[in-house]
Design an enzyme around this catalytic site. Structure first.
Site, PDB file in Angstrom:
ATOM      1  N   ARG A 191      -2.068  -0.871  -8.447  1.00 60.49           N
ATOM      2  CA  ARG A 191      -3.412  -0.447  -8.054  1.00 60.49           C
ATOM      3  C   ARG A 191      -3.442   1.087  -8.110  1.00 60.49           C
ATOM      4  NH1 ARG A 191      -4.324  -1.309  -2.133  1.00 60.49           N
ATOM      5  NH2 ARG A 191      -4.545  -3.508  -2.635  1.00 60.49           N
ATOM      6  N   ASP A 221       0.831  -1.199   0.000  1.00 59.07           N
ATOM      7  CA  ASP A 221       0.000   0.000   0.000  1.00 59.07           C
ATOM      8  C   ASP A 221       0.867   1.251   0.000  1.00 59.07           C
ATOM      9  OD1 ASP A 221      -2.528  -1.090  -0.077  1.00 59.07           O
ATOM     10  OD2 ASP A 221      -2.710  -1.257   2.084  1.00 59.07           O
TER      11      ASP A 221
END
Length: 305
Positions: A182, A132
């Site tokens: 992402r 992330d």
């Protein structure tokens, strides 16, 4: 108004008193609605329900900004156990990790050691681990470590945030690694020196990043609840003959469930981001700050089964 709403929810996300109360009394409300559960085992039944409807999942053990080496070690072992359970249960599930939860703010050597252990296990089971992206001050260190890991491991991806000015250059720089990326809007409060602050500017940059990543041929996760971004992606891939196997839409657990199923029924790959753990309050407030219209979706999720 959007800026005021964003600042308000980001302010709430850092309120220790509210966070404490949420951990103590709010877990039963959040479980199965906003988070999968307070631990991974209690999330499994919710994952299986989604998998049965053809929807895949990525899980994230909530918590960040760890400054204790022992806690970082515990987070590492929890991630490894989760990966092993995913494999044993044959779940259609990936894992996301925050490097600050594994010791990034303590030392790079510590987070490097912890991530290598995680990626070794993930590689054994062919399970993707997505690193992330956190706030901008940690962006360079995160990407530097990702580049290092990607050269050694196949099953690792990362996140690029559309509101940062640097993101286009970062995508271009990472392209040679053929990375899984992402793409997200971005959920941290950043200054105008490093990030777009106007909604339309962020949208335009998001569209540019979608174009660049899809044109590169690299697998892309488009993480958004914005109907305009979804529509843009559909039209772009149709116009350019891009296979539906080259990308997926990602949305948050408990929000826009009908849209998620509609996209799946239309033949698109859909993955749900399902966090778990008791540190859910800050995560939830940042999601509301990221897109204020999430409030209505969240309330529906909390009040409807």
């Amino acid at each position: 108004m959007d800026a005021l709403s964003r600042d308000f929810f980001l302010f709430l996300s850092k309120n220790r008193g509210l966070n404490f109360m949420a951990k103590k009394w709010g877990k039963s409300i959040a479980t199965g609605n906003i988070i999968g559960g307070i631990d991974f085992d209690s999330s499994i039944r919710h994952i299986k329900q989604l998998n049965q409807h053809g929807i895949q999942v990525t899980v994230d053990h909530l918590g960040e900004f760890v400054m204790d080496e022992q806690v970082a070690r515990e987070r590492t072992l929890e991630c490894i156990r989760t990966i092993e359970t995913i494999a044993a249960e044959k779940l259609q599930t990936q894992v996301s990790v925050k490097l600050t939860s594994l010791g990034l703010d303590i030392s790079k050597d510590l987070v490097r050691t912890n991530m290598h252990e995680i990626l070794e296990v993930a590689s054994t089971h062919n399970i993707l681990v997505t690193i992330d992206m956190e706030n901008e001050s940690r962006c360079e260190a995160t990407l530097e470590l990702f580049r290092e890991f990607k050269k050694q491991y196949k099953h690792v991806g990362t996140v690029i945030q559309a509101y940062l000015y640097r993101s286009e250059a970062d995508l271009d720089d990472l392209n040679e690694l053929q990375p899984f990326i992402r793409l997200v809007k971005g959920a941290y409060k950043e200054s105008a020196q490093v990030a777009h602050t106007e909604k339309e500017d962020i949208r335009e940059n998001f569209k540019k990043l979608i174009r660049l990543q899809l044109e590169s041929g690299n697998y892309t996760a488009i993480a958004t609840h914005d109907d305009e971004m979804v529509k843009f992606t559909k039209e772009f891939v149709k116009e350019h003959g891009i296979s539906k196997d080259q990308f997926e839409f990602q949305m948050l657990y408990g929000m826009r469930t009908k849209t998620q199923q509609d996209l799946k029924d239309e033949g698109y790959n859909v993955r749900i981001y399902m966090p778990y753990g008791d540190d859910w309050y800050g995560y939830f407030m940042r999601r509301l700050a990221e897109k204020p219209s999430n409030i209505s979706f969240a309330l529906k999720g909390l009040t409807q089964k």
